[in-house]
Each structure stands twice: as structure tokens, then as C-alpha cells.
Design a protein around this motif. Structure first.
Motif, PDB file in Angstrom:
ATOM      1  N   THR A 136      34.980  12.755  39.161  1.00  0.00           N
ATOM      2  CA  THR A 136      33.768  13.018  39.937  1.00  0.00           C
ATOM      3  C   THR A 136      34.133  13.355  41.368  1.00  0.00           C
ATOM      4  N   HIS A 137      33.188  13.946  42.054  1.00  0.00           N
ATOM      5  CA  HIS A 137      33.412  14.281  43.454  1.00  0.00           C
ATOM      6  C   HIS A 137      33.668  13.026  44.276  1.00  0.00           C
ATOM      7  N   ALA A 138      32.992  11.936  43.969  1.00  0.00           N
ATOM      8  CA  ALA A 138      33.182  10.698  44.726  1.00  0.00           C
ATOM      9  C   ALA A 138      34.615  10.191  44.581  1.00  0.00           C
ATOM     10  N   LYS A 139      35.143  10.213  43.376  1.00  0.00           N
ATOM     11  CA  LYS A 139      36.511   9.743  43.166  1.00  0.00           C
ATOM     12  C   LYS A 139      37.504  10.634  43.915  1.00  0.00           C
ATOM     13  N   VAL A 140      37.280  11.920  43.869  1.00  0.00           N
ATOM     14  CA  VAL A 140      38.144  12.855  44.591  1.00  0.00           C
ATOM     15  C   VAL A 140      38.087  12.575  46.089  1.00  0.00           C
ATOM     16  N   ARG A 141      36.892  12.363  46.613  1.00  0.00           N
ATOM     17  CA  ARG A 141      36.765  12.070  48.053  1.00  0.00           C
ATOM     18  C   ARG A 141      37.491  10.784  48.421  1.00  0.00           C
ATOM     19  N   ILE A 142      37.369   9.775  47.579  1.00  0.00           N
ATOM     20  CA  ILE A 142      38.062   8.511  47.850  1.00  0.00           C
ATOM     21  C   ILE A 142      39.570   8.743  47.888  1.00  0.00           C
ATOM     22  N   LEU A 143      40.093   9.448  46.888  1.00  0.00           N
ATOM     23  CA  LEU A 143      41.534   9.691  46.828  1.00  0.00           C
ATOM     24  C   LEU A 143      42.026  10.548  47.994  1.00  0.00           C
ATOM     25  N   GLU A 144      41.279  11.584  48.338  1.00  0.00           N
ATOM     26  CA  GLU A 144      41.679  12.444  49.464  1.00  0.00           C
ATOM     27  C   GLU A 144      41.643  11.677  50.776  1.00  0.00           C
ATOM     28  N   THR A 145      40.615  10.874  50.965  1.00  0.00           N
ATOM     29  CA  THR A 145      40.499  10.073  52.186  1.00  0.00           C
ATOM     30  C   THR A 145      41.643   9.068  52.263  1.00  0.00           C
ATOM     31  N   ALA A 146      41.888   8.384  51.154  1.00  0.00           N
ATOM     32  CA  ALA A 146      42.977   7.409  51.118  1.00  0.00           C
ATOM     33  C   ALA A 146      44.321   8.087  51.382  1.00  0.00           C
ATOM     34  N   ASP A 147      44.539   9.239  50.781  1.00  0.00           N
ATOM     35  CA  ASP A 147      45.799   9.950  50.980  1.00  0.00           C
ATOM     36  C   ASP A 147      46.023  10.249  52.462  1.00  0.00           C
ATOM     37  N   ASN A 148      45.015  10.787  53.113  1.00  0.00           N
ATOM     38  CA  ASN A 148      45.145  11.119  54.543  1.00  0.00           C
ATOM     39  C   ASN A 148      45.363   9.883  55.401  1.00  0.00           C
ATOM     40  N   LEU A 149      44.573   8.847  55.160  1.00  0.00           N
ATOM     41  CA  LEU A 149      44.668   7.646  55.990  1.00  0.00           C
ATOM     42  C   LEU A 149      45.929   6.842  55.690  1.00  0.00           C
TER      43      LEU A 149
END
Length: 196
Positions: A13-26
């Protein structure tokens, strides 16, 4: 065409992708221990319930982060096989990619090394994910050196990994130009051993 049983496929889902992308960057930019779940939730624009729907804990998210970095590296190495016709050219392309990373102003060190440094227990799932990556990478390197006819491909893979890890640490600690130059010299010495 291959028929896929859709009942076993869970779409991302888009939410899971956003969580992973945010976590990756941070996580890469600031470290896995310094970034809290609440910040990831806020910056990914998801609810706490949504976060915990996909990741039962912060550690589970960190494992997913490491596995995502591992997949990216594996995909990149696989792409080299399609673009370069010899093991030496593939290795040189990989070194070029590492060199570009070292010289990038956003470089924060090695994602795998950084994550492993924050988890001292070798049996912790994060350390196991890092170890899995490094074992796969060592095998890939050994195969490349074997394909070049290196007389000691396992030693060459170890030497390369040590040179790469040292360059990553040195570049992160302050002198990317010297680290990049040293990496180039070390790799050339290892490659020269295969022509003796």
C-alpha cells in the motif's frame, strides 16, 4: 504468460511505502536509534494504527530498512551483469558507484555498518539481516574475482571488503577525497594480483 494466484499476493500500500521511504531517509541520515517511531509516523503522514499494522515494532521496521538496502544492492549488482561483459568491468563499475557515494555531500557512511554498530548482539534480527547481506556480498565478490582468474578469489574478496569498508569509514569521518583515492589504489593492487 504465468498465472498468479492473487489470493497469496499482498499488494504494497501507499502507506507502507511511505513508512519505508521515510524510515530509509531518516535512519540513514540520522541513525536508527536516534529516530523515534512517532517522528516516522508524523513524517510519513500515517496513523499509529497504520504503522503498527505493517510493523509490530521499531526493530521490525529497522530490519525492513536493512533488507530494503540489501535488495537495492542486490538489484544493482544484478544490473551490472546485464551491462558489463566481464567480471572485471562489473567490479570496476561497482567501485565507481562506491566512489560516487563517497564523494556525495549527503554521504553518511555505510548503511549496513551504521546499523550493525547500533546493535551489539550478533543474534539481534538487525545484526542477522546485516550479516546475511555481507555474506551474500562476499560470495558475489569471490565469484567476480574467480571469474577474473584471481589465484586467491576468497582472499581478494576479503581484501576488497576491507578496503571498501575502510574507505566508507574514512570518507564519513572527514576526508572523502583521500578515502576515494586509497580505495582506487587498493582495488588496483588486488586486480594486479590476478595478472601475475
Amino acid at each position: 504468460m504465468v498465472e498468479v494466484d492473487k489470493s497469496t499476493v499482498r499488494p504494497t500500500t501507499h502507506a507502507k511505502v511511505r513508512i519505508l521511504e521515510t524510515a530509509d531517509n531518516l535512519f540513514y541520515g540520522e541513525g536508527v536509534h536516534t529516530v523515534g517511531v512517532d517522528r516516522i509516523i508524523a513524517e510519513a503522514h500515517v496513523t499509529k494504527a497504520t504503522f503498527y499494522k505493517y510493523f509490530r515494532s521499531k526493530d521490525a521496521l529497522i530490519v525492513a530498512y536493512v533488507q530494503g538496502r540489501d535488495k537495492s544492492t542486490r538489484d544493482f549488482v544484478l544490473s551490472l551483469e546485464g551491462r558489463f561483459d566481464t567480471p572485471e568491468r562489473r567490479l570496476r563499475a561497482f567501485v565507481s558507484s562506491v566512489s560516487n557515494d563517497l564523494m556525495n555531500s549527503n554521504f553518511q557512511g555505510g548503511a549496513f555498518i551504521n546499523a550493525a554498530a547500533q546493535f551489539t548482539d550478533p543474534m539481534h534480527p538487525v545484526r542477522i539481516a546485516v550479516t546475511d547481506h555481507r555474506e551474500w556480498f562476499a560470495t558475489e565478490l569471490e565469484n567476480m574475482f574467480r571469474g577474473m582468474g584471481h589465484p586467491r578469489p576468497g582472499d581478494a574478496a576479503d581484501d576488497f571488503t576491507l578496503a571498501r569498508d575502510g574507505a566508507v569509514a574514512s570518507a564519513h569521518l572527514g576526508d572523502p577525497i583521500a578515502a576515494n583515492a586509497a580505495l582506487g589504489r587498493a582495488v588496483q593492487r588486488i586486480l594486479d594480483e590476478s595478472t601475475r
